[in-house]
Write a protein that holds these residues in place. Structure first.
Motif, PDB file in Angstrom:
ATOM      1  N   GLY A 190       0.779  66.703 131.545  1.00  0.00           N
ATOM      2  CA  GLY A 190       0.638  68.012 130.921  1.00  0.00           C
ATOM      3  C   GLY A 190       0.416  67.962 129.417  1.00  0.00           C
ATOM      4  N   GLY A 191       0.132  66.762 128.894  1.00  0.00           N
ATOM      5  CA  GLY A 191      -0.039  66.642 127.449  1.00  0.00           C
ATOM      6  C   GLY A 191      -1.496  66.630 127.039  1.00  0.00           C
ATOM      7  N   GLN A 192      -1.713  66.406 125.741  1.00  0.00           N
ATOM      8  CA  GLN A 192      -3.067  66.394 125.203  1.00  0.00           C
ATOM      9  C   GLN A 192      -3.669  64.999 125.166  1.00  0.00           C
ATOM     10  N   GLY A 193      -2.838  63.986 125.466  1.00  0.00           N
ATOM     11  CA  GLY A 193      -3.369  62.638 125.591  1.00  0.00           C
ATOM     12  C   GLY A 193      -3.868  62.043 124.284  1.00  0.00           C
ATOM     13  N   LEU A 194      -3.383  62.530 123.159  1.00  0.00           N
ATOM     14  CA  LEU A 194      -3.803  61.943 121.883  1.00  0.00           C
ATOM     15  C   LEU A 194      -2.972  60.695 121.595  1.00  0.00           C
ATOM     16  N   PRO A 195      -3.479  59.839 120.741  1.00  0.00           N
ATOM     17  CA  PRO A 195      -2.746  58.595 120.462  1.00  0.00           C
ATOM     18  C   PRO A 195      -1.365  58.854 119.843  1.00  0.00           C
ATOM     19  N   PHE A 196      -0.465  57.897 120.052  1.00  0.00           N
ATOM     20  CA  PHE A 196       0.859  57.921 119.421  1.00  0.00           C
ATOM     21  C   PHE A 196       0.713  58.032 117.905  1.00  0.00           C
ATOM     22  N   ALA A 197      -0.299  57.386 117.371  1.00  0.00           N
ATOM     23  CA  ALA A 197      -0.501  57.402 115.913  1.00  0.00           C
ATOM     24  C   ALA A 197      -0.775  58.815 115.407  1.00  0.00           C
ATOM     25  N   VAL A 198      -1.432  59.620 116.221  1.00  0.00           N
ATOM     26  CA  VAL A 198      -1.699  61.002 115.812  1.00  0.00           C
ATOM     27  C   VAL A 198      -0.408  61.818 115.887  1.00  0.00           C
ATOM     28  N   GLN A 199       0.362  61.541 116.930  1.00  0.00           N
ATOM     29  CA  GLN A 199       1.678  62.174 117.035  1.00  0.00           C
ATOM     30  C   GLN A 199       2.520  61.836 115.802  1.00  0.00           C
ATOM     31  N   CYS A 200       2.411  60.592 115.340  1.00  0.00           N
ATOM     32  CA  CYS A 200       3.121  60.161 114.122  1.00  0.00           C
ATOM     33  C   CYS A 200       2.738  61.037 112.937  1.00  0.00           C
ATOM     34  N   ALA A 201       1.453  61.278 112.788  1.00  0.00           N
ATOM     35  CA  ALA A 201       1.001  62.098 111.662  1.00  0.00           C
ATOM     36  C   ALA A 201       1.604  63.498 111.763  1.00  0.00           C
ATOM     37  N   VAL A 202       1.645  64.024 112.983  1.00  0.00           N
ATOM     38  CA  VAL A 202       2.228  65.356 113.202  1.00  0.00           C
ATOM     39  C   VAL A 202       3.709  65.351 112.810  1.00  0.00           C
ATOM     40  N   TYR A 257       2.090  53.604 110.338  1.00  0.00           N
ATOM     41  CA  TYR A 257       0.898  53.997 111.097  1.00  0.00           C
ATOM     42  C   TYR A 257       0.250  52.763 111.753  1.00  0.00           C
ATOM     43  N   TYR A 258       0.261  51.659 111.039  1.00  0.00           N
ATOM     44  CA  TYR A 258      -0.264  50.420 111.628  1.00  0.00           C
ATOM     45  C   TYR A 258       0.479  50.097 112.919  1.00  0.00           C
ATOM     46  N   ALA A 259       1.813  50.139 112.860  1.00  0.00           N
ATOM     47  CA  ALA A 259       2.607  49.853 114.056  1.00  0.00           C
ATOM     48  C   ALA A 259       2.305  50.875 115.152  1.00  0.00           C
ATOM     49  N   ALA A 260       2.156  52.139 114.753  1.00  0.00           N
ATOM     50  CA  ALA A 260       1.855  53.186 115.736  1.00  0.00           C
ATOM     51  C   ALA A 260       0.521  52.902 116.435  1.00  0.00           C
ATOM     52  N   VAL A 266      -5.735  57.068 106.475  1.00  0.00           N
ATOM     53  CA  VAL A 266      -4.935  55.995 107.081  1.00  0.00           C
ATOM     54  C   VAL A 266      -5.197  55.924 108.585  1.00  0.00           C
ATOM     55  N   LEU A 267      -5.367  57.069 109.217  1.00  0.00           N
ATOM     56  CA  LEU A 267      -5.737  57.049 110.640  1.00  0.00           C
ATOM     57  C   LEU A 267      -7.086  56.347 110.828  1.00  0.00           C
ATOM     58  N   GLU A 268      -7.998  56.598 109.919  1.00  0.00           N
ATOM     59  CA  GLU A 268      -9.323  55.980 110.053  1.00  0.00           C
ATOM     60  C   GLU A 268      -9.294  54.481 109.771  1.00  0.00           C
ATOM     61  N   PRO A 300      10.584  46.117 113.788  1.00  0.00           N
ATOM     62  CA  PRO A 300      11.713  46.023 112.846  1.00  0.00           C
ATOM     63  C   PRO A 300      11.286  46.180 111.387  1.00  0.00           C
ATOM     64  N   LEU A 301      10.080  45.749 111.057  1.00  0.00           N
ATOM     65  CA  LEU A 301       9.610  45.918 109.676  1.00  0.00           C
ATOM     66  C   LEU A 301       9.432  47.401 109.357  1.00  0.00           C
ATOM     67  N   ALA A 302       8.804  48.112 110.277  1.00  0.00           N
ATOM     68  CA  ALA A 302       8.525  49.530 110.034  1.00  0.00           C
ATOM     69  C   ALA A 302       9.822  50.319 109.943  1.00  0.00           C
ATOM     70  N   LYS A 303      10.757  50.025 110.845  1.00  0.00           N
ATOM     71  CA  LYS A 303      12.016  50.767 110.825  1.00  0.00           C
ATOM     72  C   LYS A 303      12.788  50.448 109.544  1.00  0.00           C
ATOM     73  N   ALA A 304      13.001  49.185 109.269  1.00  0.00           N
ATOM     74  CA  ALA A 304      13.884  48.822 108.154  1.00  0.00           C
ATOM     75  C   ALA A 304      13.207  49.051 106.803  1.00  0.00           C
ATOM     76  N   HIS A 305      12.019  48.542 106.640  1.00  0.00           N
ATOM     77  CA  HIS A 305      11.398  48.668 105.326  1.00  0.00           C
ATOM     78  C   HIS A 305      10.953  50.105 105.073  1.00  0.00           C
ATOM     79  N   GLY A 306      10.498  50.778 106.120  1.00  0.00           N
ATOM     80  CA  GLY A 306      10.133  52.187 105.954  1.00  0.00           C
ATOM     81  C   GLY A 306      11.316  53.003 105.455  1.00  0.00           C
TER      82      GLY A 306
END
Lengths: 560, 560
Positions: free
Chosen positions: B99-111, B354-357, B13-15, B379-385
């Motif tokens: 002081g962070g690793q600078g990875l995308p928000f989407a990767v943080q989402c996966a974590v 993940y799309y929204a992220a 999904v990330l890819e 709102p779609l991701a929050k409510a439907h998720g």
């Protein structure tokens, strides 16, 4: 929690869906005169509001407790149960020949609805007794009836149904409990049963367990099962060898002790055969069919209670503004949509369950067509009634916002209590299987055809479209491969249930007057027909799909 | 409870949905190379499976406890949190300059998905910190950032969001907490805040509360609100005047202490302004938008966990027979239907969130179109998720049958835990209002039009039909009366969410290979497009209905 019995609505549904006047015109149900019905609805309302509802929260927070001497109910339950017995409420639906009041099953439904809305877990005690009474009524000998029925009818004794064993859940045929002749006409019972609601408690002097077991050399599977009556107390002061091993720690319904019962641990458990040897499944179905309706009714119970609570909260909670004025949240469109949906779904479930209950009474009068109608309506009432109970309870939590998630509010209790109802008395998946496996082809398909024909009386365009879709899908499934039937079973069950509800509600609206009740009824029914009925059409694709797509993913791949 | 991080699916999904390679090609996200992503997914999987998941049950049964000295977490939580901090997992999505690793928000989402599937309540602690970090990142002064961000980023300190007050739930503008200048640039904070997740705990040395309050003479409503940073510990050994009054007794999510916090009871609560005076709403939306995505992500978390558990049970539980052989229940068509639905809905929710992220990351790169896509997808991701999380958790209970209702099984915990997610961070009704009130007309309707245009790339007939319906309904609502818009908001939100999921899943299937994963993906997506997408069309009638039918029943008549 405050609860008000919906007497006007119940009376209306008894009149226009059950058509109680037709029943009261028969000799058997002559007691069901309008003034008696009024007295029943009002009387049970008072008991439920005044004595049962105030105990509901303690039922959840304290709950039934296991002790070495048996299960103890929370404070107040014994007295509230006594009031139920002394009020004669247990005898409502029992025929006069067995000491009852001879009122229709549908009236008993209204009584149980009210009790269960007030206190769902507690009301299971009477509901379980109904099953035991019916099994004895239909399959007991005159002696057995004379011995056991009178006190079961009054509620002085309660009844249970013992089907499930640890290794045999939905697959009843796999059960292993044994019944060995003791030479005196009685049987020695041995085995463990699980999920026995009110399998023990301190509300009544005796508990009459109806137990499925196998006699020696019985054939395997369901054909070899017989039904036994196993009392907790054999005779005054002499306890039978029935042990409460434990009670389950459940998500909800804590007022109802769900017991593991061990029969014959000390080889001294005595039971008597009910009906013929190997007649267990037939007797069980007698108990279970009406028990299934009563579980569907639990959907109505919790939906009504959750709706009342949410409406009350939404009318009091001020939040945001409309037209520049601080407003109660009931004024906000999306909150109102939720409340309207709760109300419409609750009325739909009530119409469906009461309709089925009315068919019980007609079938008891010898009406073969009503028997068919009952057979096909039973899985709908059980499954869709409980699905509605869950949906409405969830909406009730949502209307309360953050407060809904706090246990003290009470909305969460409905949500937790409701969740068992799609599972027990045959999971809703089993109901769907029953619909497509036996009911669609019942009387060579005439039962299904008759329901469709009834519903063709509907006039709303969305309803007509849905009925036509149910007809097409149902007829196709009658000759479909078993897996394809089962794959489509749940979508069809929902479509057919919504169609039935829509048809019944349309009739209610047509027969409603122009008073406040009638105007409200028409508004709620219009919402159901315009907005909920069309949703069910969205299930058509799933109802028409074969089983193959479900198996396109191999069992192992589900875990990957 | 055993849990296995779905690494192959997350990477896929990330890819293919986030298109992480495009992000990694930018300077800002250059760190997001394939080997780093692999290491992150595998590393967090090990932490979650090995240390967080085993604590989930105690989180429910023991839970966070209030004591006079503060909130105490169950045994093992402190150590498991320390492992999270020491593994550097908190810094994943924080820019390198802080002081962070600078990875995308989407990767943080996966974590966070993995942590939350393992232990949903516990994972709220890091999730809340993310909101605080982002508020400081965007609205803090360099000094504030230097003081507070480094330890928030590592997780040595945690963050909270303090919005809600007893009288002001969804209506933030009604809040009354005050902030009075103390003359030294700091403010004296006074007021009570409720529903503060991880408002206190013993996991970290300090807690950074972000608090909305009013300065003296501030205008009424949301325009007069400012954001303040209020630390639990002012400086080593000096506690601020913040008191944990109580924690809520909730239906679920017991590992997350939901606190009532009292600020300035002793008139000695010191806070500092974040951003400009009266900039509170803007800063709050910075926190909340991504927090909303993270709550949508909780839907994915619980859906994944519930699905894994149900699949495991269904593969092991033998019941009934197929083709004359005793069979695991996963072989029965209706059970398989439930599991297929759980799997499809889980993948749908993951694709959507993940799309929204991914749009968050693109917006951070200055992509204005991505900013619009994010705004409408939030709102779609929050409510439907979260709706999916609840549906899947409920199906999980159902697959378990009677066992699902017994707490020890664990399926019920998912069901109870999930139920808060459609409520907090803006109820799903608020999300629907946001969709029709602000997002449909964003950029003069271009944001909505762009989403529709994106989805027109879909080829499945049911999807094309649904997209066309969303377009027609959405365009009509852009100019509709406010009440009509709100009445239709939830049905449209669901339709648009399903369409978006269908479009994204169709892309996943098209880009999947022919290995076992790819074949499974195609089977699941086919089920979603063939059977779930058509359901959403059933909502069209409700999405096209005006508000009037909801008000045809007067507020008083709801209680009758």
């Amino acid at each position: 929690m405050p609860y008000t019995a919906p007497i006007t609505e119940q009376r209306f549904v008894l009149e226009h869906i059950v058509r109680i006047a037709d029943l009261a015109a028969t000799e058997r149900y002559a007691a069901a005169s309008p003034d008696v019905i009024d007295a029943v609805l009002e009387g049970i309302g008072q008991l439920a509001e005044g004595e049962w509802a105030p105990l509901a929260r303690a039922g959840d927070t304290v709950g039934a407790k296991w002790t070495p001497d048996g299960v103890v109910m929370p404070a107040g339950y014994k007295e509230a149960y006594k009031a139920y017995v002394e009020g004669g409420w247990g005898t409502i639906g029992v025929p006069e020949e067995f000491g009852g009041q001879g009122l229709p099953f549908a009236v008993q439904c209204a009584v149980l609805e009210t009790l269960g809305s007030a206190n769902m877990g507690f009301a299971l005690a009477p509901i379980l007794s109904v099953g035991a009474i019916e099994a004895l009524q239909h399959h007991g000998t005159p002696e057995q009836q004379a011995t056991w029925l009178p006190k079961l009818a009054t509620g002085e004794w309660t009844g249970t149904m013992n089907l499930t064993e640890p290794q045999a859940g939905s697959d009843v045929g796999a059960l292993r409990a044994t019944a060995t002749p003791r030479g005196d006409g009685t049987f020695a019972i041995k085995g463990t049963k699980i999920y026995i609601s009110f399998g023990d408690h301190d509300l009544a002097e005796n508990i009459v367990h109806l137990v499925l077991a196998r006699t020696p050399d019985a054939p395997a599977g369901t054909r070899g099962i017989s039904l036994f009556l196993v009392p907790k107390v054999r005779s005054e002061g002499t306890f039978n060898d029935v042990r409460v091993v434990s009670i389950e720690h459940k998500m909800g319904l804590h007022a109802s002790p769900t017991c593991v019962l061990s029969f014959g641990d000390g080889d001294d458990c005595v039971g008597e055969l009910i009906g013929p040897e190997f007649g267990g499944m037939r007797a069980m179905f007698t108990m279970m069919n009406n028990a299934r309706l009563n579980v569907g009714l639990q959907g109505v119970q919790v939906a009504e209670a959750a709706t009342q609570k949410a409406v009350e909260y939404a009318r009091e909670r001020i939040q945001g503004a409309r037209a520049g004025q601080a407003a109660a949240i009931i004024e906000h469109p999306d909150v109102r949509r939720m409340l309207m949906r709760m109300k419409a779904q609750t009325q739909a479930a009530r119409a469906l369950v009461y309709y089925a209950a009315g068919q019980v009474d007609r079938a008891n009068l010898g009406d073969a067509a009503a028997r068919d109608r009952l057979e096909i309506a039973t899985p709908l009432a059980k499954a869709h009634g409980t699905d509605i109970g869950n949906e409405v309870a969830s909406l009730g939590v949502q209307v309360h916002g953050g407060m809904g998630y706090i246990e003290e509010t009470g909305a969460a209790q409905f949500f937790r209590d409701a969740r068992i109802t799609p599972i027990y008395e045959g999971t809703n998946g089993i109901q769907a299987a029953d619909l497509v496996g036996r009911k669609l082809s019942l009387s060579n398909g005439a039962a299904f055809a008759a329901l469709i024909e009834d519903m063709r009386g509907g006039t709303h365009p969305a309803l007509r479209e849905l009925v036509a879709a149910c007809d097409a899908v149902g007829r196709r499934l009658q000759t479909a491969d078993a897996d394809d039937r089962l794959a489509a079973s749940y979508p069809l069950l929902t479509m057919l249930s919504v169609a039935t509800c829509g048809w019944l509600l349309e009739r209610e609206a047509a027969e409603a007057g122009d008073d406040a009740f009638g105007r409200a009824k028409k508004a709620v029914v219009a919402f159901y027909l315009d907005q909920i009925v069309p949703e069910a059409m969205g299930l058509r694709a799933a109802a028409e799909a074969p089983a193959a797509p479900l198996y396109a993913l191999e069992a192992e791949a589900f875990a990957a």
